[in-house]
Design a protein around this motif. Structure first.
Motif, PDB file in Angstrom:
ATOM      1  N   LEU A 154     -71.183 -22.352  10.988  1.00  0.00           N
ATOM      2  CA  LEU A 154     -71.304 -21.957  12.106  1.00  0.00           C
ATOM      3  C   LEU A 154     -72.248 -20.648  11.105  1.00  0.00           C
ATOM      4  CD1 LEU A 154     -72.635 -22.470  15.180  1.00  0.00           C
ATOM      5  CD2 LEU A 154     -70.421 -21.271  15.730  1.00  0.00           C
ATOM      6  N   SER A 155     -72.172 -19.721  10.854  1.00  0.00           N
ATOM      7  CA  SER A 155     -72.720 -18.509  10.290  1.00  0.00           C
ATOM      8  C   SER A 155     -74.058 -18.900   9.785  1.00  0.00           C
ATOM      9  CB  SER A 155     -71.666 -17.969   9.745  1.00  0.00           C
ATOM     10  OG  SER A 155     -72.286 -17.405   9.020  1.00  0.00           O
ATOM     11  N   ILE A 156     -73.494 -20.352   8.677  1.00  0.00           N
ATOM     12  CA  ILE A 156     -74.759 -19.931   7.757  1.00  0.00           C
ATOM     13  C   ILE A 156     -76.073 -20.546   8.521  1.00  0.00           C
ATOM     14  CG2 ILE A 156     -75.410 -22.238   6.561  1.00  0.00           C
ATOM     15  CD1 ILE A 156     -74.546 -20.147   4.828  1.00  0.00           C
ATOM     16  N   VAL A 157     -75.550 -22.018   9.753  1.00  0.00           N
ATOM     17  CA  VAL A 157     -76.796 -22.473  10.830  1.00  0.00           C
ATOM     18  C   VAL A 157     -77.180 -21.509  11.649  1.00  0.00           C
ATOM     19  CG1 VAL A 157     -76.964 -23.760  12.544  1.00  0.00           C
ATOM     20  CG2 VAL A 157     -75.513 -24.174  10.987  1.00  0.00           C
ATOM     21  N   GLN A 158     -76.515 -20.250  11.929  1.00  0.00           N
ATOM     22  CA  GLN A 158     -77.081 -19.680  12.965  1.00  0.00           C
ATOM     23  C   GLN A 158     -77.955 -18.369  11.979  1.00  0.00           C
ATOM     24  OE1 GLN A 158     -73.900 -17.385  14.374  1.00  0.00           O
ATOM     25  NE2 GLN A 158     -73.506 -18.408  16.388  1.00  0.00           N
ATOM     26  N   ALA A 159     -77.400 -17.927  11.495  1.00  0.00           N
ATOM     27  CA  ALA A 159     -78.650 -17.401  10.320  1.00  0.00           C
ATOM     28  C   ALA A 159     -80.468 -18.193  10.212  1.00  0.00           C
ATOM     29  CB  ALA A 159     -78.121 -16.999   9.021  1.00  0.00           C
ATOM     30  N   PHE A 160     -79.166 -19.817   9.735  1.00  0.00           N
ATOM     31  CA  PHE A 160     -81.116 -20.232   9.600  1.00  0.00           C
ATOM     32  C   PHE A 160     -81.846 -20.391   9.997  1.00  0.00           C
ATOM     33  CE2 PHE A 160     -81.895 -25.117   9.881  1.00  0.00           C
ATOM     34  CZ  PHE A 160     -82.836 -24.515   8.806  1.00  0.00           C
ATOM     35  N   LEU A 161     -81.165 -20.260  11.669  1.00  0.00           N
ATOM     36  CA  LEU A 161     -82.314 -21.010  12.551  1.00  0.00           C
ATOM     37  C   LEU A 161     -83.003 -19.136  13.336  1.00  0.00           C
ATOM     38  CD1 LEU A 161     -80.040 -22.554  15.526  1.00  0.00           C
ATOM     39  CD2 LEU A 161     -82.092 -23.311  13.643  1.00  0.00           C
ATOM     40  N   GLY A 162     -82.088 -18.790  12.896  1.00  0.00           N
ATOM     41  CA  GLY A 162     -82.483 -17.074  12.704  1.00  0.00           C
ATOM     42  C   GLY A 162     -83.641 -17.080  14.452  1.00  0.00           C
ATOM     43  N   ARG A 163     -84.603 -16.522  14.363  1.00  0.00           N
ATOM     44  CA  ARG A 163     -85.854 -16.517  15.431  1.00  0.00           C
ATOM     45  C   ARG A 163     -86.439 -18.142  15.654  1.00  0.00           C
ATOM     46  NH1 ARG A 163     -87.076 -12.691  18.721  1.00  0.00           N
ATOM     47  NH2 ARG A 163     -88.984 -13.345  19.171  1.00  0.00           N
ATOM     48  N   ALA A 164     -86.142 -18.599  15.045  1.00  0.00           N
ATOM     49  CA  ALA A 164     -87.192 -20.227  15.197  1.00  0.00           C
ATOM     50  C   ALA A 164     -86.915 -20.962  16.685  1.00  0.00           C
ATOM     51  CB  ALA A 164     -86.392 -21.145  13.548  1.00  0.00           C
ATOM     52  N   THR A 165     -85.982 -20.856  17.563  1.00  0.00           N
ATOM     53  CA  THR A 165     -85.999 -21.500  18.932  1.00  0.00           C
ATOM     54  C   THR A 165     -86.575 -20.574  19.341  1.00  0.00           C
ATOM     55  OG1 THR A 165     -83.011 -20.086  19.414  1.00  0.00           O
ATOM     56  CG2 THR A 165     -83.415 -22.496  18.483  1.00  0.00           C
ATOM     57  N   GLN A 166     -86.918 -19.318  19.340  1.00  0.00           N
ATOM     58  CA  GLN A 166     -87.901 -18.271  20.407  1.00  0.00           C
ATOM     59  C   GLN A 166     -88.742 -18.778  19.933  1.00  0.00           C
ATOM     60  OE1 GLN A 166     -84.625 -18.231  18.689  1.00  0.00           O
ATOM     61  NE2 GLN A 166     -84.186 -15.588  19.619  1.00  0.00           N
ATOM     62  N   ASP A 167     -89.388 -19.228  18.565  1.00  0.00           N
ATOM     63  CA  ASP A 167     -90.484 -18.999  18.210  1.00  0.00           C
ATOM     64  C   ASP A 167     -90.967 -20.274  18.298  1.00  0.00           C
ATOM     65  OD1 ASP A 167     -90.458 -16.561  17.738  1.00  0.00           O
ATOM     66  OD2 ASP A 167     -89.879 -15.720  15.898  1.00  0.00           O
ATOM     67  N   HIS A 168     -89.978 -21.476  18.400  1.00  0.00           N
ATOM     68  CA  HIS A 168     -90.311 -23.182  18.268  1.00  0.00           C
ATOM     69  C   HIS A 168     -91.247 -23.452  17.356  1.00  0.00           C
ATOM     70  CE1 HIS A 168     -90.415 -23.267  22.550  1.00  0.00           C
ATOM     71  NE2 HIS A 168     -90.432 -22.056  22.858  1.00  0.00           N
ATOM     72  N   ILE A 169     -89.997 -23.116  15.759  1.00  0.00           N
ATOM     73  CA  ILE A 169     -90.435 -23.240  14.760  1.00  0.00           C
ATOM     74  C   ILE A 169     -89.597 -24.599  14.321  1.00  0.00           C
ATOM     75  CG2 ILE A 169     -90.062 -22.725  11.864  1.00  0.00           C
ATOM     76  CD1 ILE A 169     -90.379 -19.900  12.923  1.00  0.00           C
ATOM     77  N   GLU A 170     -90.944 -25.329  14.586  1.00  0.00           N
ATOM     78  CA  GLU A 170     -89.433 -26.802  13.654  1.00  0.00           C
ATOM     79  C   GLU A 170     -88.307 -27.042  12.806  1.00  0.00           C
ATOM     80  OE1 GLU A 170     -90.531 -31.655  12.356  1.00  0.00           O
ATOM     81  OE2 GLU A 170     -92.302 -30.233  12.995  1.00  0.00           O
ATOM     82  N   LYS A 171     -87.049 -27.145  12.482  1.00  0.00           N
ATOM     83  CA  LYS A 171     -86.173 -26.700  11.920  1.00  0.00           C
ATOM     84  C   LYS A 171     -85.370 -28.369  11.941  1.00  0.00           C
ATOM     85  CE  LYS A 171     -85.760 -22.499  10.673  1.00  0.00           C
ATOM     86  NZ  LYS A 171     -85.600 -21.924   9.481  1.00  0.00           N
ATOM     87  N   THR A 172     -84.798 -28.538  10.455  1.00  0.00           N
ATOM     88  CA  THR A 172     -83.605 -29.830  10.648  1.00  0.00           C
ATOM     89  C   THR A 172     -82.318 -29.268   9.896  1.00  0.00           C
ATOM     90  OG1 THR A 172     -85.807 -31.205  10.257  1.00  0.00           O
ATOM     91  CG2 THR A 172     -84.087 -32.118   9.749  1.00  0.00           C
TER      92      THR A 172
END
Length: 308
Positions: A154-172
């Protein structure tokens, strides 16, 4: 249908090796211009996935693990075969939150915003402890399983996402899980299967939260097949006691899961052994009946609104 198992596959074709439809060289699954982060990408299934994404033309592949000498050797081996991909490694423990945050800061500063995360790192107790029943598993082993397989991932996932969810960056996110999250196998340790189930459930909730908020996040969890790896050998198993699957199967399947063709399977759990042609043919049924989700097996008899 009943719960899929080794005797009852979700598709009529059960794959043990790779095949043309999941070849990473297909233009439809190209990883060109993508930056991929793979935990435990230096050995076993993680390394097979790294090879597959390199074959798919990924721009950057970053493999993460704790053993620097093994990491360095893996990158050197990959670079010879795939000179067109920029290869990097970080000697990091996923249970060390500060190391994880520093790693992603370095990736963003010196390489690119990561597009795809493969969570392949896992803790599985070896020897007699690894085969212990739930009643006899030392609590320190239970704790170690959840610290790595849930909290560390989960630590890896949260760091990977960063601000992506707020900035609407596509992630997989591609989660290398295990069939033991939904099957009982006597030889599978309860600590391992329970901790892997917990993380897979967290990812499914993460996916649902993102979709509800209109965010561009895809999450896939998959059973990689029964592959004989170093970790399997360390757990006390022998290569001649079971018809193990080819290690290229999960590697190529992971690339396909990250492609647009598999978008309809986001938020679901699949096996690498299932034929993708049949999965695509069943797309409408999967979506309409909400199949391949972790949950309670049973037929609902009442139509009761619990939430308004």
């Amino acid at each position: 249908m009943s719960q899929p198992s080794f005797q009852k596959s979700f598709t009529s074709t059960y794959r043990s090796g790779t095949y043309a439809s999941i070849s990473p060289t297909r233009p439809e699954v190209s990883a060109k211009s993508r930056t991929i982060v793979i935990t435990a990408g230096h050995t076993g299934i993680g390394f097979a996935i790294a090879c597959s994404f390199a074959a798919a033309g990924a721009s950057n592949i970053i493999i993460v693990g704790r053993r620097e000498t093994v990491l360095r050797a893996a990158v050197q081996k990959l670079s010879v075969k795939h000179p067109g991909t920029n290869l990097h490694y970080f000697a990091v423990s996923i249970t060390a939150e500060d190391q994880v945050e520093q790693m992603f800061a370095s990736i963003r500063r010196n390489m690119a915003e990561p597009d795809i995360l493969i969570t392949s790192a896992a803790y599985f107790a070896s020897g007699a402890t690894g085969a212990a029943s739930v009643a006899s598993t030392p609590l320190k082993e239970m704790t170690a399983s959840f610290e790595t397989n849930v909290v560390g991932n989960l630590s890896i996932v949260q760091a990977f996402l960063g601000r992506a969810t707020q900035d609407h960056i596509e992630k997989t996110i591609i989660d290398v899980s295990t069939c033991t999250v939904h099957l009982y196998l006597p030889q599978a340790a309860g600590a391992y299967s329970a901790s892997k189930l917990a993380f897979t459930k967290l990812l499914m909730v993460l996916h649902d939260e993102a979709r509800t908020a209109g965010q561009k996040l895809r999450v896939h969890s998959f059973h990689p097949g029964a592959v004989f790896t170093e970790a399997v050998a360390d757990a006390g198993h022998r290569a001649d006691v079971f018809p193990f699957d080819d290690i290229e199967l999960p590697g190529h399947f992971a690339v396909w899961l990250a492609s647009p063709e598999a978008e309809f399977l986001a938020g679901r759990f699949v096996w690498a052994n299932w034929d993708i042609g049949e999965l695509i043919e069943r797309k409408e049924d999967i979506l309409r009946q909400n199949l391949l989700r972790l949950g309670l097996v049973g037929k609902a008899e009442w139509d009761t609104k619990l939430f308004v």
